[in-house]
Design a protein around this motif. Structure first.
Motif, short mmCIF file in Angstrom:
data_model
loop_
_atom_site.label_atom_id
_atom_site.label_comp_id
_atom_site.label_asym_id
_atom_site.label_seq_id
_atom_site.Cartn_x
_atom_site.Cartn_y
_atom_site.Cartn_z
N ASN A 177 31.13 29.79 43.50
CA ASN A 177 32.36 29.12 43.92
C ASN A 177 32.10 27.71 44.43
O ASN A 177 33.02 26.88 44.48
N TRP A 178 30.88 27.41 44.84
CA TRP A 178 30.57 26.09 45.37
C TRP A 178 30.57 25.03 44.27
O TRP A 178 30.65 23.83 44.56
N PRO A 209 32.49 23.20 41.49
CA PRO A 209 33.86 23.02 41.01
C PRO A 209 33.99 23.11 39.49
O PRO A 209 35.02 23.55 38.98
N LEU A 210 32.96 22.70 38.76
CA LEU A 210 33.02 22.79 37.31
C LEU A 210 33.02 24.25 36.86
O LEU A 210 33.71 24.62 35.90
N CYS A 211 32.24 25.08 37.54
CA CYS A 211 32.19 26.51 37.20
C CYS A 211 33.54 27.17 37.47
O CYS A 211 34.04 27.95 36.65
N VAL A 212 34.13 26.87 38.62
CA VAL A 212 35.42 27.45 38.97
C VAL A 212 36.48 27.02 37.96
O VAL A 212 37.29 27.83 37.50
N ALA A 213 36.46 25.75 37.58
CA ALA A 213 37.42 25.25 36.59
C ALA A 213 37.21 25.93 35.24
O ALA A 213 38.17 26.24 34.52
N GLN A 214 35.95 26.19 34.89
CA GLN A 214 35.65 26.84 33.63
C GLN A 214 36.18 28.28 33.61
O GLN A 214 36.70 28.74 32.59
N VAL A 215 36.07 28.96 34.74
CA VAL A 215 36.61 30.33 34.84
C VAL A 215 38.13 30.30 34.70
O VAL A 215 38.72 31.15 34.01
N HIS A 216 38.77 29.33 35.33
CA HIS A 216 40.23 29.23 35.21
C HIS A 216 40.64 28.93 33.76
O HIS A 216 41.68 29.41 33.30
N GLU A 217 39.84 28.14 33.06
CA GLU A 217 40.12 27.86 31.65
C GLU A 217 40.13 29.14 30.82
O GLU A 217 41.03 29.37 30.02
N ILE A 218 39.10 29.96 31.01
CA ILE A 218 39.01 31.18 30.22
C ILE A 218 40.10 32.16 30.63
O ILE A 218 40.60 32.94 29.82
N GLN A 250 29.66 39.38 46.97
CA GLN A 250 30.88 39.98 46.44
C GLN A 250 32.12 39.36 47.06
O GLN A 250 33.14 39.18 46.38
N GLU A 251 32.04 39.02 48.34
CA GLU A 251 33.20 38.43 49.01
C GLU A 251 33.63 37.13 48.35
O GLU A 251 34.82 36.84 48.23
N LYS A 259 37.22 36.28 46.33
CA LYS A 259 38.08 35.11 46.55
C LYS A 259 38.44 34.45 45.23
O LYS A 259 39.59 34.05 45.01
N LEU A 260 37.45 34.33 44.36
CA LEU A 260 37.70 33.71 43.06
C LEU A 260 38.66 34.57 42.24
O LEU A 260 39.59 34.06 41.61
N ALA A 261 38.45 35.88 42.26
CA ALA A 261 39.32 36.79 41.49
C ALA A 261 40.76 36.70 41.97
O ALA A 261 41.70 36.78 41.17
N ALA A 262 40.95 36.52 43.28
CA ALA A 262 42.29 36.46 43.84
C ALA A 262 43.04 35.22 43.38
O ALA A 262 44.29 35.20 43.37
N ASP A 263 42.31 34.18 42.99
CA ASP A 263 42.93 32.93 42.55
C ASP A 263 43.24 32.90 41.06
O ASP A 263 43.87 31.95 40.58
N LEU A 264 42.79 33.90 40.34
CA LEU A 264 42.96 33.91 38.89
C LEU A 264 44.28 34.56 38.50
O LEU A 264 44.78 35.46 39.19
N ASN A 265 44.81 34.12 37.37
CA ASN A 265 46.06 34.70 36.88
C ASN A 265 45.80 35.64 35.71
O ASN A 265 46.67 35.87 34.87
#
Length: 289
Positions: free
Chosen positions: A151-152, A154-163, A185-186, A190-196
């Motif tokens: 999660n630290w 930002p490019l990785c988080v953006a890539q997950v949101h893209e997929i 896991q925590e 947090k990342l999973a909670a932000d995904l649609n």
């Protein structure tokens, strides 16, 4: 050594920019000091934009930032402030060059275990609910395995949101999506909670599976990032067919260059449609705007 570069460099750019403004007004609006601030701004803005833009990739090289730094260094030199020109050159030319061609380069070697036609070995992970997960139980259908740094990044988080935005398209193809990181896991919760989209987020404790695949980076987490271990994944995307046969892997050496989702989704579509022979990706990536 690289992990100790980016945070001190960013702080130095910020302090130099602020001091340049102060000295500009304190020295009767002398241009040379304003030049110090202006020479630092392009790189400062680039790094800040990288963190907040929500984009998963950047240009491959920062030639425009290098050019701006060189121009201001020359202008300050011509104005007669040779010592200050040296500082401008150090921060805005040498610093940018190091960030672009040294720090951004992961120095990774393409993993032979991820070559086209190889079989993905059985890997063990932990779900965000704390349950064991084995890839051998998920190879009955096409799958995308996305190794991210955490999660630290930002490019990785953006890539997950893209997929996640392409999830419906992948679901229609019968494909599963797994996002793997070494973070706690925590953090993945947090990342999973932000995904649609219901992507499967997995924890690879101590990078055991990443090490097996050759996508583990020692000392990859920048100094100053709190709450994460020192080591992490190399950003990697793997696409497999049923029975775990690898048909695509993206292993770019520049951490700021990532594959567009359409790249690997189209590979999967071609295989599902007619078994087309699509070449494996390489670490040499085209520039991304």
């Amino acid at each position: 050594m690289k992990r100790y570069f980016v945070m001190p460099y960013l702080i130095t750019l910020l302090l130099a920019s602020v001091y340049g403004v102060y000295a500009f007004f304190a020295n009767d609006w002398e241009f040379a000091w304003l030049g110090l601030t202006l020479s630092c701004l392009p790189m400062l803005l680039f790094i800040i934009r990288l963190g907040i833009s929500g984009k998963a990739r950047t240009r491959e090289h920062l030639y425009s930032e290098l050019l701006v730094g060189a121009v201001f260094a020359l202008a300050v030199w011509v104005s007669g402030h040779k010592d200050l020109a040296g500082l401008v050159f150090l921060l805005s030319v040498v610093g940018v060059y190091l960030y672009d061609f040294w720090y951004s380069d992961l120095s990774r070697v393409l993993s032979p275990r991820l070559g086209k036609g190889e079989i993905l070995p059985d890997l063990r992970f932990t779900t965000i609910d704390g349950e064991d997960f084995h890839t051998k139980n998920a190879v009955d259908r096409p799958a995308i395995f996305m190794f991210i740094r955490g999660n630290w990044c930002p490019l990785c988080v953006a890539q997950v949101h893209e997929i996640a935005q392409s999830y419906r398209r992948l679901e229609d193809m019968g494909a599963s999506v797994f996002v793997i990181s070494p973070q706690a896991q925590e953090q993945s919760q947090k990342l999973a909670a932000d995904l649609n989209a219901p992507l499967t987020l997995l924890t690879d404790k101590d990078g055991e599976s990443a090490k097996k695949l050759g996508v583990w980076q020692y000392g990859g987490v920048p100094a100053g990032v709190v709450g994460y271990d020192v080591d992490t994944n190399w950003p990697t995307v793997i696409v497999t067919m049923p029975k775990g046969k690898i048909i695509y892997s993206a292993q770019y050496s520049n951490y700021r260059v990532r594959p567009e989702p359409d790249q690997f989704i189209e590979v999967l579509e071609k295989y599902l449609d007619d078994g087309a022979d699509v070449s494996n990706d390489t670490k040499v990536a085209p520039s991304a705007e």
